[in-house]
Design a protein around this motif. Sequence first.
Motif, PDB file in Angstrom:
ATOM      1  N   VAL A 192       0.848  -1.207   0.000  1.00  0.00           N
ATOM      2  CA  VAL A 192       0.000   0.000   0.000  1.00  0.00           C
ATOM      3  C   VAL A 192       0.883   1.257   0.000  1.00  0.00           C
ATOM      4  N   ALA A 193       2.056   1.181   0.594  1.00  0.00           N
ATOM      5  CA  ALA A 193       2.956   2.337   0.592  1.00  0.00           C
ATOM      6  C   ALA A 193       3.746   2.414  -0.712  1.00  0.00           C
ATOM      7  N   GLY A 241       4.387   5.334  -8.201  1.00  0.00           N
ATOM      8  CA  GLY A 241       3.682   6.111  -9.229  1.00  0.00           C
ATOM      9  C   GLY A 241       4.023   7.594  -9.134  1.00  0.00           C
ATOM     10  N   PHE A 242       3.945   8.137  -7.912  1.00  0.00           N
ATOM     11  CA  PHE A 242       4.225   9.574  -7.726  1.00  0.00           C
ATOM     12  C   PHE A 242       5.688   9.896  -8.057  1.00  0.00           C
ATOM     13  N   HIS A 259       6.656  12.633 -10.803  1.00  0.00           N
ATOM     14  CA  HIS A 259       7.422  13.847 -10.490  1.00  0.00           C
ATOM     15  C   HIS A 259       8.799  13.818 -11.137  1.00  0.00           C
ATOM     16  N   GLY A 260       9.385  12.598 -11.196  1.00  0.00           N
ATOM     17  CA  GLY A 260      10.709  12.498 -11.815  1.00  0.00           C
ATOM     18  C   GLY A 260      10.657  12.927 -13.277  1.00  0.00           C
ATOM     19  N   LEU A 310      10.915  16.837  -5.476  1.00  0.00           N
ATOM     20  CA  LEU A 310       9.925  15.960  -4.861  1.00  0.00           C
ATOM     21  C   LEU A 310      10.164  14.519  -5.295  1.00  0.00           C
ATOM     22  N   GLY A 311      10.518  14.342  -6.573  1.00  0.00           N
ATOM     23  CA  GLY A 311      10.814  13.004  -7.098  1.00  0.00           C
ATOM     24  C   GLY A 311      11.954  12.356  -6.314  1.00  0.00           C
ATOM     25  N   VAL A 312      12.985  13.184  -5.965  1.00  0.00           N
ATOM     26  CA  VAL A 312      14.136  12.643  -5.213  1.00  0.00           C
ATOM     27  C   VAL A 312      13.690  12.224  -3.811  1.00  0.00           C
ATOM     28  N   PHE A 313      12.906  13.111  -3.148  1.00  0.00           N
ATOM     29  CA  PHE A 313      12.372  12.773  -1.802  1.00  0.00           C
ATOM     30  C   PHE A 313      11.625  11.443  -1.852  1.00  0.00           C
ATOM     31  N   LEU A 314      10.725  11.335  -2.858  1.00  0.00           N
ATOM     32  CA  LEU A 314       9.898  10.133  -2.960  1.00  0.00           C
ATOM     33  C   LEU A 314      10.741   8.903  -3.277  1.00  0.00           C
TER      34      LEU A 314
END
Length: 327
Positions: free
Chosen positions: A20-21, A27-28, A32-33, A40-44
């Motif tokens: 679920v995580a 996807g996000f 964002h990448g 944000l892509g790097v954080f995710l």
Amino acid sequence: MTSIHTEHFPRKVSILFHVVAILPLGGFMLYHGVWGSVTLGVFLGIALATVALSLLQELRHKDSLPFRQMFVLTCSAAIVYACYQVGLRGLIYSFPMASVFFFTFTLRQGILTGTVFSIACLVAAANVEPTMLVLRFAIGVTISMVFAAIFAFIVERQKFELAEQAATDTLTGALNRKRLAETLERAIHLSARSEVPDTLLLLDLDHFKTVNDRKGHLAGDAVLVQFTQLVQERIRASDQLFRFGGEEFLLLLPQTAQAEAFALAESLREKIASELSVDDMAVTCSIGVSQWRPGDTVESWLKSCDVVLYAAKDQGRNTTVARPVAA
Ligand SMILES: Nc1nc2c(ncn2[C@@H]2O[C@H](COP(=O)(O)OP(=O)(O)OP(=O)(O)O)[C@@H](O)[C@H]2O)c(=O)[nH]1
């Protein structure tokens, strides 16, 4: 108190949590990448790596907690960053996060990290959104956090109560043998470092078979309950009374010299002899007293209790015998 953050969930539940995580995060991160904010892509991406490592640990039956905690912290940072960039749209993800904190940290840490996270999100969102709208979201986030905290509190309290019940003898309310070995191991560990080592009393009701035979098993049960109450009334809160066997009880006296323990044993024996009875039949007990000595293991310490208890029985019962002083 045990805590749900250290809980080992059934394998399927644990894997479900991770999936679920991982799915939305993946996807996000891709979105964002490629099209959105690269930061944000790097954080995710970091959050995705930590949750993947956590899943790997779970699958290998190893401790996943540090990775789960890193995952929650990087995810939280990503959400705060998203709030700063896109306002309330980013804040939507703070709602599922509200409960995740309590599966990852202790109750107190969960309240602290959850509160800091929510405030950071709201301050970041206020950067781009009208104050009134942010205030409405603040109420929503607070309600979610409070419900999650209440849920975590109830689960932890129930787990604590269940653990206590599992360690308690259902008839007498004394401790059962479930935690005896670990309690004695700890007592030995502390005794080895303390000036006054702990002492054990092994108490055994005399001719209890006769009580059962003459008065019936239920009356015998009532005697066991009454015996426990009489002992509990006399001992300190720090002393621990275990039901060791049928009509045999073990009393751990922390940091108590053998002479002091012997005096207590004698006063317990006298109290039992004068106050414990079923109808007209008085019930007595015999007691063995043994202080821990360097080199004693749990087994040898208990064995020494047994030896002196049987010496007390041999001496005619309703007697206390202490372990002889070492030569
Ligand atoms: N009512 C009741 N009896 C129990 C329980 N557990 C053990 N007993 C009884 O306790 C009795 C113990 O008998 P013995 O081991 O012969 O000991 P005793 O009669 O006390 O004799 P001494 O210890 O030598 O003085 C047995 O009859 C058991 O059935 C219990 O939970 N309830």
